[in-house]
Design a protein around this motif. Structure first.
Motif, mmCIF file in Angstrom:
data_model
loop_
_atom_site.group_PDB
_atom_site.id
_atom_site.type_symbol
_atom_site.label_atom_id
_atom_site.label_comp_id
_atom_site.label_asym_id
_atom_site.label_seq_id
_atom_site.Cartn_x
_atom_site.Cartn_y
_atom_site.Cartn_z
ATOM 1 N N GLN A 1 -27.736 -5.192 -3.385
ATOM 2 C CA GLN A 1 -29.161 -5.442 -3.535
ATOM 3 C C GLN A 1 -29.834 -5.130 -2.208
ATOM 4 O OE1 GLN A 1 -30.657 -9.484 -2.871
ATOM 5 N NE2 GLN A 1 -31.426 -9.452 -4.982
ATOM 6 N N ASP B 1 -35.484 -11.618 -7.078
ATOM 7 C CA ASP B 1 -34.485 -10.598 -7.407
ATOM 8 C C ASP B 1 -35.068 -9.186 -7.378
ATOM 9 O OD1 ASP B 1 -33.132 -12.788 -9.978
ATOM 10 O OD2 ASP B 1 -32.701 -12.683 -7.823
ATOM 11 N N TYR C 1 -31.345 -1.714 -6.316
ATOM 12 C CA TYR C 1 -29.930 -2.015 -6.546
ATOM 13 C C TYR C 1 -29.135 -0.712 -6.578
ATOM 14 C CZ TYR C 1 -31.266 -6.791 -7.565
ATOM 15 O OH TYR C 1 -31.748 -8.078 -7.459
ATOM 16 N N TRP D 1 -21.774 -3.551 -6.265
ATOM 17 C CA TRP D 1 -23.223 -3.529 -6.381
ATOM 18 C C TRP D 1 -23.856 -4.142 -5.139
ATOM 19 C CZ3 TRP D 1 -25.770 -1.203 -10.383
ATOM 20 C CH2 TRP D 1 -25.026 -0.895 -11.518
#
Lengths: 107, 116
Positions: A36, A81, A85, A34
């Motif tokens: 970001q 955050d 993604y 993953w």
């Protein structure tokens, strides 16, 4: 050919939990990774080999998988955050394969 | 600190050529496989090409095969992407990225725009 499908968007309130899914036929045999990506910046690896966090990535990021579905969980989401993604794996030839991307909004 | 810095992007007409470069520092460049990845708002991240650590093995996405060539100069810690017969759909931000059995770090990208 293999594809990795993600929901286009996920919204979460600050302090709550966000789950981002990634589905694809390659996943039962391969690890999911993953990344970001914040606006205007390069992607950053947040989970590797399905569930491991690189140094410097907060503990609120975790990864899991079951069969053809991989999940990135942000526990106690924070404003920083927010971003896009992407999940990632490799196809049978070892070539990179990226997911369709999920925009995470914290509001 | 690992750094990857791309350059060489710009505006080019359809059918034209462009050469991208990626200067690497902070790690032993010659020990790593490297990739080029394109990003557009419509497609997201799309893998373009990769090379092994000494440049003897290269692989391409079907969409660029025969038009793009990846290469590297390990003495100068630099990765290249020679792009020819460019099409509008090649437009995007091109990132170079390091491979440690997966892509672990990326440059900041260089924008390529193919338009008349």
């Amino acid at each position: 050919s293999y594809e990795l499908t993600q929901p286009p968007s996920v919204s979460v309130s600050p302090g709550q939990t966000a789950k981002i899914t990634c589905s694809g036929d390659a996943l039962p045999k391969k690890y999911a990774y993953w990344y970001q990506q914040k606006s205007g910046q390069a992607p950053v690896l947040v989970i590797f080999e399905g569930s491991k966090r690189p140094s410097g990535i907060p503990e609120r990021f975790s990864g899991s998988s079951s069969g053809a579905l991989a999940t990135l969980t942000i526990s106690g989401a924070q404003m920083e955050d927010e971003g896009d993604y992407y999940c990632y794996t490799t196809d049978n030839s070892g070539n990179p394969l990226f997911g369709t991307g999920t925009k995470v909004t914290v509001l | 600190e690992v750094q990857l810095v791309e350059s060489g992007g710009g505006l080019v007409q359809p059918g034209g050529s462009l050469r991208l470069s990626c200067a690497a520092s902070g790690f032993t460049f010659s020990s790593y496989w490297m990739h080029w990845v394109r990003q557009t708002p419509e497609e997201g991240l799309v893998w373009v090409s990769r090379t092994n650590n000494d440049g003897t093995t290269t692989t391409y996405a079907d969409s660029v095969k025969g038009r793009f060539t990846i290469s590297r100069d390990n003495a100068k810690n630099t990765l290249f992407l020679q792009m020819s017969s460019l099409r509008a759909e090649d437009t995007g931000v091109y990132y170079c990225a390091r491979d440690v059995a997966h892509i672990d770090c990326w440059g900041r990208g260089t924008l390529v725009t193919v338009s008349s």
